[in-house]
Write a protein that holds these residues in place. Structure first.
Motif, PDB file in Angstrom:
ATOM      1  N   ALA A 108       0.748  -1.389   0.087  1.00  0.00           N
ATOM      2  CA  ALA A 108      -0.135  -0.040   0.081  1.00  0.00           C
ATOM      3  C   ALA A 108       0.702   1.244   0.103  1.00  0.00           C
ATOM      4  N   GLN A 109       1.986   1.104   0.609  1.00  0.00           N
ATOM      5  CA  GLN A 109       2.859   2.728   0.489  1.00  0.00           C
ATOM      6  C   GLN A 109       4.113   2.450  -0.088  1.00  0.00           C
ATOM      7  N   PHE A 110       4.148   3.229  -1.163  1.00  0.00           N
ATOM      8  CA  PHE A 110       5.403   3.130  -2.052  1.00  0.00           C
ATOM      9  C   PHE A 110       6.498   3.687  -1.333  1.00  0.00           C
ATOM     10  N   GLU A 111       6.405   4.433  -0.170  1.00  0.00           N
ATOM     11  CA  GLU A 111       7.495   5.110   0.507  1.00  0.00           C
ATOM     12  C   GLU A 111       8.467   3.755   1.285  1.00  0.00           C
ATOM     13  N   SER A 112       7.400   2.769   1.601  1.00  0.00           N
ATOM     14  CA  SER A 112       8.223   1.605   2.283  1.00  0.00           C
ATOM     15  C   SER A 112       8.902   1.121   1.268  1.00  0.00           C
ATOM     16  N   VAL A 113       8.588   0.777   0.106  1.00  0.00           N
ATOM     17  CA  VAL A 113       9.211   0.134  -1.104  1.00  0.00           C
ATOM     18  C   VAL A 113      10.546   0.751  -1.300  1.00  0.00           C
ATOM     19  N   GLN A 114      10.627   1.973  -1.394  1.00  0.00           N
ATOM     20  CA  GLN A 114      11.919   2.826  -1.411  1.00  0.00           C
ATOM     21  C   GLN A 114      12.706   2.847  -0.397  1.00  0.00           C
ATOM     22  N   GLN A 115      12.238   2.706   0.940  1.00  0.00           N
ATOM     23  CA  GLN A 115      13.093   2.579   2.138  1.00  0.00           C
ATOM     24  C   GLN A 115      13.778   1.058   2.150  1.00  0.00           C
ATOM     25  N   ALA A 116      12.951   0.310   1.769  1.00  0.00           N
ATOM     26  CA  ALA A 116      13.615  -0.926   1.859  1.00  0.00           C
ATOM     27  C   ALA A 116      14.843  -1.314   0.727  1.00  0.00           C
ATOM     28  N   ALA A 117      14.246  -0.753  -0.572  1.00  0.00           N
ATOM     29  CA  ALA A 117      15.018  -0.806  -1.829  1.00  0.00           C
ATOM     30  C   ALA A 117      16.351  -0.028  -1.514  1.00  0.00           C
ATOM     31  N   MET A 118      16.532   0.971  -0.596  1.00  0.00           N
ATOM     32  CA  MET A 118      17.703   1.681  -0.713  1.00  0.00           C
ATOM     33  C   MET A 118      18.497   1.317   0.696  1.00  0.00           C
ATOM     34  N   ALA A 119      18.085   0.286   1.146  1.00  0.00           N
ATOM     35  CA  ALA A 119      18.672  -0.182   2.627  1.00  0.00           C
ATOM     36  C   ALA A 119      20.020  -0.695   2.365  1.00  0.00           C
ATOM     37  N   ASP A 120      20.993  -0.458   3.172  1.00  0.00           N
ATOM     38  CA  ASP A 120      22.092  -1.301   3.158  1.00  0.00           C
ATOM     39  C   ASP A 120      22.060  -2.346   4.001  1.00  0.00           C
ATOM     40  N   ARG A 121      21.116  -2.224   5.341  1.00  0.00           N
ATOM     41  CA  ARG A 121      20.755  -3.295   6.084  1.00  0.00           C
ATOM     42  C   ARG A 121      19.282  -3.261   6.312  1.00  0.00           C
ATOM     43  N   LEU A 122      18.440  -4.304   6.346  1.00  0.00           N
ATOM     44  CA  LEU A 122      17.057  -4.380   6.607  1.00  0.00           C
ATOM     45  C   LEU A 122      17.068  -5.011   8.124  1.00  0.00           C
ATOM     46  N   ILE A 123      16.183  -4.124   8.917  1.00  0.00           N
ATOM     47  CA  ILE A 123      16.268  -4.462  10.454  1.00  0.00           C
ATOM     48  C   ILE A 123      14.715  -5.051  10.556  1.00  0.00           C
ATOM     49  N   LEU A 124      14.654  -6.344  10.780  1.00  0.00           N
ATOM     50  CA  LEU A 124      13.139  -7.083  10.957  1.00  0.00           C
ATOM     51  C   LEU A 124      12.707  -6.894  12.446  1.00  0.00           C
ATOM     52  N   THR A 125      11.775  -6.292  12.494  1.00  0.00           N
ATOM     53  CA  THR A 125      11.161  -5.936  13.889  1.00  0.00           C
ATOM     54  C   THR A 125       9.966  -6.729  14.031  1.00  0.00           C
ATOM     55  N   LYS A 126       9.371  -6.763  15.291  1.00  0.00           N
ATOM     56  CA  LYS A 126       8.028  -7.542  15.529  1.00  0.00           C
ATOM     57  C   LYS A 126       8.099  -8.980  15.173  1.00  0.00           C
ATOM     58  N   THR A 127       9.197  -9.631  15.037  1.00  0.00           N
ATOM     59  CA  THR A 127       9.201 -11.099  14.377  1.00  0.00           C
ATOM     60  C   THR A 127       8.454 -12.027  15.451  1.00  0.00           C
ATOM     61  N   ASP A 128       8.370 -11.653  16.697  1.00  0.00           N
ATOM     62  CA  ASP A 128       7.516 -12.515  17.649  1.00  0.00           C
ATOM     63  C   ASP A 128       6.125 -12.396  17.299  1.00  0.00           C
ATOM     64  N   LEU A 129       5.585 -11.700  16.506  1.00  0.00           N
ATOM     65  CA  LEU A 129       4.146 -11.401  16.170  1.00  0.00           C
ATOM     66  C   LEU A 129       3.465 -12.030  15.232  1.00  0.00           C
ATOM     67  N   VAL A 130       4.497 -12.886  14.385  1.00  0.00           N
ATOM     68  CA  VAL A 130       4.203 -13.399  13.037  1.00  0.00           C
ATOM     69  C   VAL A 130       4.367 -15.031  13.030  1.00  0.00           C
ATOM     70  N   SER A 131       4.134 -15.851  12.329  1.00  0.00           N
ATOM     71  CA  SER A 131       4.427 -17.257  11.875  1.00  0.00           C
ATOM     72  C   SER A 131       5.633 -17.143  11.089  1.00  0.00           C
ATOM     73  N   ALA A 132       6.466 -18.350  11.330  1.00  0.00           N
ATOM     74  CA  ALA A 132       7.708 -18.546  10.660  1.00  0.00           C
ATOM     75  C   ALA A 132       7.266 -18.354   9.134  1.00  0.00           C
ATOM     76  N   GLN A 133       6.163 -18.813   8.536  1.00  0.00           N
ATOM     77  CA  GLN A 133       5.892 -18.761   7.274  1.00  0.00           C
ATOM     78  C   GLN A 133       5.662 -17.188   6.891  1.00  0.00           C
ATOM     79  N   ALA A 134       4.834 -16.486   7.471  1.00  0.00           N
ATOM     80  CA  ALA A 134       4.723 -15.265   7.116  1.00  0.00           C
ATOM     81  C   ALA A 134       6.112 -14.470   7.190  1.00  0.00           C
ATOM     82  N   ARG A 135       6.997 -14.665   8.279  1.00  0.00           N
ATOM     83  CA  ARG A 135       8.204 -14.045   8.200  1.00  0.00           C
ATOM     84  C   ARG A 135       9.079 -14.339   7.001  1.00  0.00           C
ATOM     85  N   ALA A 136       8.933 -15.850   6.633  1.00  0.00           N
ATOM     86  CA  ALA A 136       9.839 -16.169   5.365  1.00  0.00           C
ATOM     87  C   ALA A 136       9.187 -15.558   4.083  1.00  0.00           C
ATOM     88  N   ALA A 137       8.059 -15.564   4.067  1.00  0.00           N
ATOM     89  CA  ALA A 137       7.450 -14.766   3.000  1.00  0.00           C
ATOM     90  C   ALA A 137       7.629 -13.085   2.815  1.00  0.00           C
TER      91      ALA A 137
END
Length: 193
Positions: free
Chosen positions: A142-171
Motif C-alpha cells: 500500500a505504501q510506495f515509501e516503504s518500498v523505497q526505504q527497503a530498496a535503498m537499505a544497506d541493512r534491513l532490520i526486521l522488527t516484531k518477528t515474535d508477532l508473526v508465524s515462521a511462514q509469514a516471516r519467510a514470505a
C-alpha cells in the motif's frame, strides 16, 4: 584534515520500530558520542531515562549523545552541528539521522553525497531500514515509501518477528530479498540488535 564524520540514516515506515531501535542503540557503550538528528521531534518519544537536559531544538542524553531536530533543511542542521563541534560546544564522532516514517530516503542520501559544503566533513556510513514483520507485507503493498526505504537499505532490520508465524516471516524475507538482494536482514528484538 580530520577524517569525515560517519552518518547513518535510520529509516522505516510508520510504527516499524525506528525509535525503539534508536533508544536501544543509544544505550550501547560505543554510542556515547553520537549526534542524533530527528525530524518531527515533537512526535517522537525518546526514552526519558536517556535524557539529561533539553532545549527547544536539542536534547542532551545522559550517555553524552546529542539529539537535535531538523527545523529547516538537513544541510543547515549538519552545518550547525559541525560549527558547534568545532567551537567545542558539543562532542560527537558519529551522526544518526532518523527520518519520519513517510520519508523517501533518496533526498537525504543525495544531500549527504552531493552537497559540497558537507562532503569534506560528513560521509554516509549506511542506510538502516526497519521493517515491521506484522504489517510489512501490507505496508509494501500500500505504501510506495516503504518500498523505497527497503530498496535503498544497506541493512534491513526486521522488527516484531515474535508477532508473526515462521511462514509469514519467510514470505516477507523472500519479498525483501527480491526487492533488495544485497542488503542483509537482521532481527531486532524489542529494539535490541
Amino acid at each position: 584534515m580530520p577524517a569525515p564524520i560517519p552518518v547513518s540514516l535510520l529509516t522505516g515506515f510508520l510504527g516499524s520500530g525506528k525509535t525503539t531501535l534508536l533508544n536501544a542503540l543509544l544505550r550501547h557503550p560505543g554510542m556515547d558520542k553520537v549526534a542524533v538528528v530527528m525530524n518531527e521531534f515533537g512526535t517522537i518519544a525518546l526514552d526519558h531515562d536517556l535524557i539529561a537536559s533539553a532545549t527547544e531544538t536539542m536534547v542532551l542524553m545522559q550517555s553524552g549523545c546529542l539529539c537535535c531536530t531538523v527545523r529547516g533543511d538537513l544541510s543547515r542542521t549538519l552545518d550547525e552541528l559541525r560549527e558547534k563541534r568545532e567551537a567545542g560546544e558539543v562532542a560527537f564522532d558519529r551522526v544518526v539521522i532518523e527520518t519520519t516514517g513517510l520519508a523517501d530516503p533518496g533526498p537525504v542520501v543525495q544531500t549527504l553525497v552531493m552537497d559540497p559544503d558537507l562532503a569534506d566533513d560528513f560521509v554516509l556510513d549506511g542506510v538502516l531500514t526497519t521493517v515491521d514483520c506484522a504489517t510489512g507485507m501490507a505496508t509494501l503493498d500500500a505504501q510506495f515509501e516503504s518500498v523505497q526505504q527497503a530498496a535503498m537499505a544497506d541493512r534491513l532490520i526486521l522488527t516484531k518477528t515474535d508477532l508473526v508465524s515462521a511462514q509469514a516471516r519467510a514470505a516477507l524475507e523472500a519479498r525483501l530479498a527480491r526487492l533488495n538482494p544485497g542488503a542483509p536482514r537482521l532481527v531486532a528484538e524489542h529494539g535490541a540488535i
